[in-house]
Design an enzyme around this catalytic site. Structure first.
Site, PDB file in Angstrom:
ATOM      1  N   TYR A   1       0.816  -1.227   0.000  1.00 28.89           N
ATOM      2  CA  TYR A   1       0.000   0.000   0.000  1.00 28.89           C
ATOM      3  C   TYR A   1       0.848   1.274   0.000  1.00 28.89           C
ATOM      4  CZ  TYR A   1      -4.652  -2.140   0.496  1.00 28.89           C
ATOM      5  OH  TYR A   1      -5.826  -2.806   0.275  1.00 28.89           O
TER       6      TYR A   1
ATOM      7  N   HIS B   1      -9.766  -6.120  -1.832  1.00 29.09           N
ATOM      8  CA  HIS B   1      -8.934  -5.206  -2.624  1.00 29.09           C
ATOM      9  C   HIS B   1      -9.020  -5.650  -4.080  1.00 29.09           C
ATOM     10  CE1 HIS B   1      -5.478  -3.008  -4.233  1.00 29.09           C
ATOM     11  NE2 HIS B   1      -5.215  -4.131  -4.876  1.00 29.09           N
TER      12      HIS B   1
HETATM   13  N1  UDP Z   1      -9.197   3.358   3.079  1.00 28.18           N
HETATM   14  C1  UDP Z   1      -9.475   3.825   4.361  1.00 28.18           C
HETATM   15  N2  UDP Z   1     -10.034   5.082   4.501  1.00 28.18           N
HETATM   16  C2  UDP Z   1     -10.307   5.874   3.435  1.00 28.18           C
HETATM   17  C3  UDP Z   1     -10.010   5.407   2.132  1.00 28.18           C
HETATM   18  C4  UDP Z   1      -9.456   4.146   1.989  1.00 28.18           C
HETATM   19  O1  UDP Z   1      -9.228   3.132   5.335  1.00 28.18           O
HETATM   20  O2  UDP Z   1     -10.815   6.991   3.623  1.00 28.18           O
HETATM   21  C5  UDP Z   1      -8.616   2.018   2.912  1.00 28.18           C
HETATM   22  C6  UDP Z   1      -9.642   0.995   2.417  1.00 28.18           C
HETATM   23  O3  UDP Z   1      -9.355  -0.266   3.022  1.00 28.18           O
HETATM   24  C7  UDP Z   1      -9.382   0.979   0.933  1.00 28.18           C
HETATM   25  C8  UDP Z   1      -7.852   1.127   0.902  1.00 28.18           C
HETATM   26  O4  UDP Z   1      -7.575   2.061   1.949  1.00 28.18           O
HETATM   27  O5  UDP Z   1      -9.861  -0.210   0.331  1.00 28.18           O
HETATM   28  C9  UDP Z   1      -7.267   1.618  -0.398  1.00 28.18           C
HETATM   29  O6  UDP Z   1      -7.925   2.821  -0.770  1.00 28.18           O
HETATM   30  P1  UDP Z   1      -8.378   3.078  -2.267  1.00 28.18           P
HETATM   31  O7  UDP Z   1      -8.768   4.527  -2.361  1.00 28.18           O
HETATM   32  O8  UDP Z   1      -7.326   2.579  -3.199  1.00 28.18           O
HETATM   33  O9  UDP Z   1      -9.719   2.218  -2.381  1.00 28.18           O
HETATM   34  P2  UDP Z   1     -10.035   0.853  -3.182  1.00 28.18           P
HETATM   35  O10 UDP Z   1      -9.212   0.867  -4.447  1.00 28.18           O
HETATM   36  O11 UDP Z   1      -9.678  -0.287  -2.259  1.00 28.18           O
HETATM   37  O12 UDP Z   1     -11.513   0.911  -3.460  1.00 28.18           O
HETATM   38 MG    MG Z   2      -7.204   1.192  -4.733  1.00 26.33          MG
END
Ligand code: UDP
Ligand code: MG
Length: 140
Positions: A51, A117
């Site tokens: 991440y 994910h």
């Molecule tokens: N996440 C979080 N808070 C937020 C946004 C994201 O804890 O406000 C976490 C959540 O587990 C998310 C991951 O970080 O799935 C990765 O974020 P991303 O924006 O890439 O979302 P995704 O691609 O998983 O939909």
């Molecule tokens: Mg993402």
């Protein structure tokens, strides 16, 4: 449209609640094939590297701790337009915004503990697959 592969992770909130099979059924019902899969427990370092793109975000530390807290299932999904199709099956990041019938609408506990994910583009899909799987583990 072309056949693609994407990296999927069933996150600790879902493995803890024994939802691996129910989530896999959502992928298969959507026409995605699970062509590689393993259950592993990430270290904080492995979660942090995966991440890394979110390293500056306020939720990064909590996210890494969560991902390393309990086992995850990492998998490669294959199918027509697999990257976008998987994102559709997953639903929006925040389960409150996720469309009915999506994995996150049905199973996610919060915006952080949101069950799955999925890669977001061809370049990240290739990188993320190579992070977890060797060529020998991808037999199609
Ligand atoms: N996440 C979080 N808070 C937020 C946004 C994201 O804890 O406000 C976490 C959540 O587990 C998310 C991951 O970080 O799935 C990765 O974020 P991303 O924006 O890439 O979302 P995704 O691609 O998983 O939909
Ligand atoms: Mg993402």
């Amino acid at each position: 449209m072309a056949t693609q592969r994407t990296l999927s992770i069933i996150k600790p909130d879902a493995t803890r609640r024994n939802l691996t099979g129910k989530i896999n059924a959502k992928f298969e019902d959507a026409g995605l094939r699970i062509v590689a899969q393993k259950r592993i427990k990430l270290t904080m370092e492995q979660a942090g590297k995966f991440y890394e793109v979110h390293a500056e975000r306020p939720f990064y530390g909590e996210l890494c701790e969560f991902m390393a807290s309990e086992p995850v299932v990492v998998q490669v999904l294959e199918g027509e337009d697999a990257i976008l199709k998987n994102r559709e099956v997953m639903g929006a990041t925040n389960p409150a915004d996720a469309a009915p019938g999506t994995i996150r609408a049905e199973f996610a506990e919060s915006v952080g503990e949101n069950s799955v994910h999925g890669s977001d583009a061809p370049d990240t899909a290739a990188e993320e697959i190579a992070y977890f799987f060797s060529g020998l583990e991808l037999v199609g």
